[in-house]
Design a protein around this motif. Structure first.
Motif, PDB file in Angstrom:
ATOM      1  N   VAL A  20       0.841  -1.204   0.000  1.00  0.00           N
ATOM      2  CA  VAL A  20       0.000   0.000   0.000  1.00  0.00           C
ATOM      3  C   VAL A  20       0.873   1.250   0.000  1.00  0.00           C
ATOM      4  O   VAL A  20       0.621   2.208  -0.744  1.00  0.00           O
ATOM      5  N   GLY A  21       1.902   1.271   0.822  1.00  0.00           N
ATOM      6  CA  GLY A  21       2.785   2.434   0.865  1.00  0.00           C
ATOM      7  C   GLY A  21       3.494   2.687  -0.455  1.00  0.00           C
ATOM      8  O   GLY A  21       3.585   3.827  -0.918  1.00  0.00           O
ATOM      9  N   VAL A  22       3.980   1.622  -1.096  1.00  0.00           N
ATOM     10  CA  VAL A  22       4.663   1.769  -2.386  1.00  0.00           C
ATOM     11  C   VAL A  22       3.696   2.280  -3.446  1.00  0.00           C
ATOM     12  O   VAL A  22       4.025   3.193  -4.219  1.00  0.00           O
ATOM     13  N   MET A  23       2.491   1.725  -3.491  1.00  0.00           N
ATOM     14  CA  MET A  23       1.532   2.168  -4.506  1.00  0.00           C
ATOM     15  C   MET A  23       1.108   3.624  -4.294  1.00  0.00           C
ATOM     16  O   MET A  23       0.970   4.378  -5.260  1.00  0.00           O
ATOM     17  N   CYS A  24       0.900   4.031  -3.048  1.00  0.00           N
ATOM     18  CA  CYS A  24       0.535   5.430  -2.792  1.00  0.00           C
ATOM     19  C   CYS A  24       1.683   6.373  -3.149  1.00  0.00           C
ATOM     20  O   CYS A  24       1.456   7.456  -3.701  1.00  0.00           O
ATOM     21  N   THR A  25       2.900   5.972  -2.855  1.00  0.00           N
ATOM     22  CA  THR A  25       4.057   6.799  -3.194  1.00  0.00           C
ATOM     23  C   THR A  25       4.211   6.926  -4.705  1.00  0.00           C
ATOM     24  O   THR A  25       4.456   8.025  -5.221  1.00  0.00           O
ATOM     25  N   ILE A  26       4.074   5.821  -5.427  1.00  0.00           N
ATOM     26  CA  ILE A  26       4.166   5.865  -6.896  1.00  0.00           C
ATOM     27  C   ILE A  26       3.072   6.755  -7.459  1.00  0.00           C
ATOM     28  O   ILE A  26       3.304   7.542  -8.387  1.00  0.00           O
ATOM     29  N   ASN A  27       1.870   6.683  -6.898  1.00  0.00           N
ATOM     30  CA  ASN A  27       0.776   7.519  -7.369  1.00  0.00           C
ATOM     31  C   ASN A  27       1.074   8.992  -7.158  1.00  0.00           C
ATOM     32  O   ASN A  27       0.816   9.822  -8.035  1.00  0.00           O
TER      33      ASN A  27
END
Length: 118
Positions: free
Chosen positions: A18-25
């Protein structure tokens, strides 16, 4: 404590994903906050027709709730079906009572007009 190790690992992996996906977004996503299209209601690609705050009939919600109730109740029959041989006649009679209660609830909802779309 070793029994909780898989749960902790799963929660940790889920949190990292979740953290990686939010950061990429945040890094890659568009930054146009004032676009007029973003303030419109999304209606499957069609041009918006009316306010997004429109009212639905109570019958819509009643039908949705009835669907969820009966859908979830039917899911309870799957474990019974898997263990039918182990449960024997006692389990079979219990399942018939459960199904009978569901049928009585369905007939009651039907008689009260909960499924009519007038």
């Amino acid at each position: 404590m070793t029994t909780w190790y898989p749960v902790a690992v799963t929660l940790l992996v889920a949190g990292v994903i979740v953290g990686v996906m939010c950061t990429i977004n945040m890094l890659v996503g568009p930054k146009r906050a004032g676009a007029a299209v973003k303030s419109e209601a999304f209606e499957c690609g069609n041009a918006p027709s009316g306010s997004a705050w429109g009212r639905f009939s109570v019958r819509f919600y009643l039908t949705a709730i009835l669907f969820l109730i009966f859908d979830v109740e039917v899911i309870f029959l799957y474990p019974w079906a898997v263990e039918l041989r182990y449960l024997g006649m006692f389990g079979f009679v219990e399942a018939l009572i459960f199904i009978a209660i569901l049928c009585v609830g369905l007939v009651y909802a039907w008689e009260r007009g909960a499924l009519d779309w007038d």
